[in-house]
Structure formats: structure tokens, C-alpha cells
Enzyme design. Structure first.
Site, mmCIF file in Angstrom:
data_model
loop_
_atom_site.group_PDB
_atom_site.id
_atom_site.type_symbol
_atom_site.label_atom_id
_atom_site.label_comp_id
_atom_site.label_asym_id
_atom_site.label_seq_id
_atom_site.Cartn_x
_atom_site.Cartn_y
_atom_site.Cartn_z
ATOM 1 N N THR A 195 0.918 -1.239 -0.165
ATOM 2 C CA THR A 195 -0.142 0.103 0.010
ATOM 3 C C THR A 195 0.735 0.994 -0.026
ATOM 4 O O THR A 195 2.106 1.339 0.465
ATOM 5 C CB THR A 195 -1.070 0.043 1.404
ATOM 6 O OG1 THR A 195 -1.867 -1.139 1.089
ATOM 7 C CG2 THR A 195 -1.332 1.230 1.458
ATOM 8 N N ASP A 226 -7.874 -1.418 6.103
ATOM 9 C CA ASP A 226 -7.862 0.008 7.021
ATOM 10 C C ASP A 226 -7.761 1.221 6.320
ATOM 11 O O ASP A 226 -7.753 2.404 6.584
ATOM 12 C CB ASP A 226 -6.890 -0.112 8.202
ATOM 13 C CG ASP A 226 -5.464 -0.511 7.230
ATOM 14 O OD1 ASP A 226 -5.268 -1.353 6.442
ATOM 15 O OD2 ASP A 226 -4.542 0.200 7.549
#
Ligand code: ASP
Length: 332
Positions: A195, A226
Site C-alpha cells: 500500500t 484499513d
């Protein structure tokens, strides 16, 4: 009349321009954390990763240097990392169990606490732009799936097809996962998470954070981690700090990691280094949550702790020093 000059001065004083105390500028980016041990990456791939991280952090820093906002800086830095095929965001994102790409992103403005996010969106070339438009051009914080894509289309954002997003590396990765598993389990990005994210403070003392991801390899059932969740993967508050996370999303959601770090700084007076280190190396580690964060505080101090073997990261500190790192032994 000998007091006249003094009188004039006293009357004029309230109208004199106040000396503007310039805040330090600083920026950090990440491209994921995980089992990144020396020797696992080819020399070529390691170089490409380091170059992309440096390019992203420099682009964001240039914006800050020329008086731009931290929001613009983190958006620009994340866009560059979304376009780089080495990371799990935008182009090069991991694939779902069906071989498709579903993207998540979020952004937060520490001054206003405004925030925007998209989740499970398909085809949007730079999801961070969509997240930013959710923040600025809608009354909402998070849009998902088809609706988020329609919103992005209506705002004339660029779309791209599978040829742009899907790389051979991700195709092979998915095949490998599916051939060795019963495909019931979501794979942790082949032991690492890539990410991307950015945090920054601008000359006016405004903090911002942004995060973008393809989520986890082989994900199914519309799984969302998240990264697009404000408080978990992204948080910014001008009273404390700005945080962008990477790692096993389910743990980061349960521990509300990004918000917890800022709350510790605000309520307990912990330094940014103490707060981020406690959350990553104690709270998360004890429960088995792998990953790391990048964070910056009001003084422009940067912390980049991780509890994995490595984290792709780069920063330009308040004193102008550039730092690019992957492995643990490069941590400052
Ligand atoms: N945090 C991301 C997620 O769980 C994965 C990553 O950091 O690469 O979706």
C-alpha cells in the site's frame, strides 16, 4: 508634542502586519511494509522502488517549498506511487480472487478534520483524487463500489482499463496463491503489503495524510481493509499529527491505529516517536498485527516505525535531509 511619534507608533501598531511564524515543512511517503529481507528483491526491482519513493517524496516537497498546501503535497506524492507499477495501489494493485482490481483510498485535512474516502472502486486511475473530491465536492466522507465510480465519472476523473492496472507480477502472484491454497483465505500480499501513503506539514502548519491501496491479494466478498477508513489507515489533526498506515488491515481497524497515535500525542503528551512506536511495536505486535506507519507532527518531526522486516519509505525532514529506506538496519 515630543510624545507625538510615540503616539503615532502606538496607534499604528495594531495594524502592522503580524510577523508570520513559518512552520517547518516536512513530508514522508511509504510504499508498504512486510517481509522485505535483503536478497528477496532483485537489484532491478529494488532500484525501481527506491527511485519511485524518492520521486514521490521530492514531488510533494517541491509543492511545500513553493508555498503549496500539505493536502496538495500528499495528493501529488500518492498519485506518483499509484502510477508506479511496483506498489499495491492504482497501477500494479493486487488482484481479487476473481482477477479484478478493487481500489481503496482516503485523505484527511488536519486543519478542518475534513476527510474523504473511496472503497472497492473499479477503473478510477488515481483513487486518491476520487477520495479528495469526496472530501471537497460531496457532503460525505466515504463512497463505495459502483456509486464511487459514478461519482468519479461525473467529476471527470480519468479512468483506465485492466491493461493499465494489471501487471504480470500480480497475475503470477494470484496464480501462485490460488494454486497453493484452498482459496478460502485472503493472502497477505505474499508476506508483504505494498500500500502507498504520504503525510506532510506545510508552511502554515497544516497537517495532511493520504493512503491508497488495492487491499489484499485474493480478497473476496468485497473485503475492505484499513486504508480507506479514517482513523484506522489515515488520520490528520493539526493539534497532534498526521499518520498513514500499511499492514494487515484488520488489525489496524481493530486498534484504530492512525487515530490512536494522534490521540496519544494529544491527550497524553507522548512524543510522536513514543506514540507511534508504542502502537506499532507493542499494541499491534502483541496481537500479531504486522505493519508500520509514517507520521509527522507539528514540529515537522517524522517517525516511520514498523514491526516487519522492512518498510518501503522515504522522507524529506524539516532540515531538508532526504532519507530513503527499505530495510530495518537503515532505520534512523
Ligand atoms: N493495509 C492494507 C489492507 O489491509 C494492505 C497493505 O498495507 O498493503 O488493505
Amino acid at each position: 508634542m515630543k510624545y507625538l511619534p510615540l503616539l503615532v507608533l502606538m496607534l499604528a501598531l495594531p495594524f502592522a502586519p503580524a510577523a508570520v511564524a513559518e512552520s517547518p515543512i516536512a513530508i514522508a511517503v511509504h510504499g508498504g511494509a512486510g517481509t522485505i529481507e535483503r536478497g528477496r528483491l532483485s537489484e532491478e526491482r529494488e532500484l525501481a522502488i527506491r527511485e519511485a519513493l524518492e520521486k514521490a517524496v521530492r514531488a510533494g516537497h517541491e509543492i511545500l517549498e513553493s508555498g503549496g498546501s500539505s493536502l496538495d503535497a500528499v495528493t501529488a506524492a500518492v498519485e506518483i506511487l499509484e502510477d508506479a507499477p511496483e506498489f499495491n495501489a492504482g497501477r500494479g494493485a493486487v488482484l481479487t480472487s476473481e482477477g479484478t482490481v478493487e481500489l481503496d483510498a482516503s485523505i484527511m485535512d488536519g486543519g478542518s478534520l475534513d476527510a474523504g474516502a473511496v472503497a472497492s472502486v473499479k477503473g478510477v486511475r488515481n483513487p486518491i483524487q476520487a477520495a479528495r473530491l469526496v472530501m471537497t465536492d460531496s457532503p460525505h466522507v466515504m463512497l463505495v463500489g459502483e456509486g464511487a465510480a459514478t461519482f468519479a465519472r461525473n467529476r471527470a476523473l480519468k479512468f483506465a482499463d485492466d491493461d493499465w492496472f494489471i501487471t504480470d507480477f500480480r497475475r503470477e502472484q494470484l496464480e501462485a496463491i490460488q494454486s497453493r491454497q484452498d482459496a478460502q483465505i485472503t493472502e497477505l500480499s505474499e508476506d508483504w503489503y505494498s500500500t502507498v501513503g504520504a503525510v506532510a506539514i506545510d508552511g502554515e502548519g497544516n497537517l495532511a495524510a493520504a493512503t491508497s491501496t488495492g487491499g489484499m491479494s485474493n480478497k473476496r466478498w468485497g473485503r475492505v481493509g484499513d486504508s480507506p477508513i479514517i482513523g484506522a489507515g489515515t488520520y490528520a489533526d493539526n493539534r497532534s499529527c498526521a499518520v498513514s498506515a500499511t499492514g494487515h488491515g484488520e488489525y489496524f481497524i481493530r486498534h484504530v491505529v492512525a487515530y490512536d497515535i494522534c490521540a496519544r500525542v494529544f491527550y497524553t503528551g507522548q512524543t510522536l516517536a513514543e506514540a507511534s512506536d508504542t502502537v506499532i511495536n507493542e499494541v499491534l505486535r502483541q496481537t500479531g498485527g504486522d505493519g508500520g506507519v509514517i507520521a509527522v507532527d507539528l514540529q515537522g518531526r517524522i517517525s516511520m516505525p514498523f514491526n516487519t522486516a522492512g518498510m518501503y519509505r522515504a522522507a524529506i525532514h524539516a532540515d531538508g535531509r532526504l532519507e530513503v529506506g527499505i530495510y530495518d538496519d537503515e532505520a534512523e
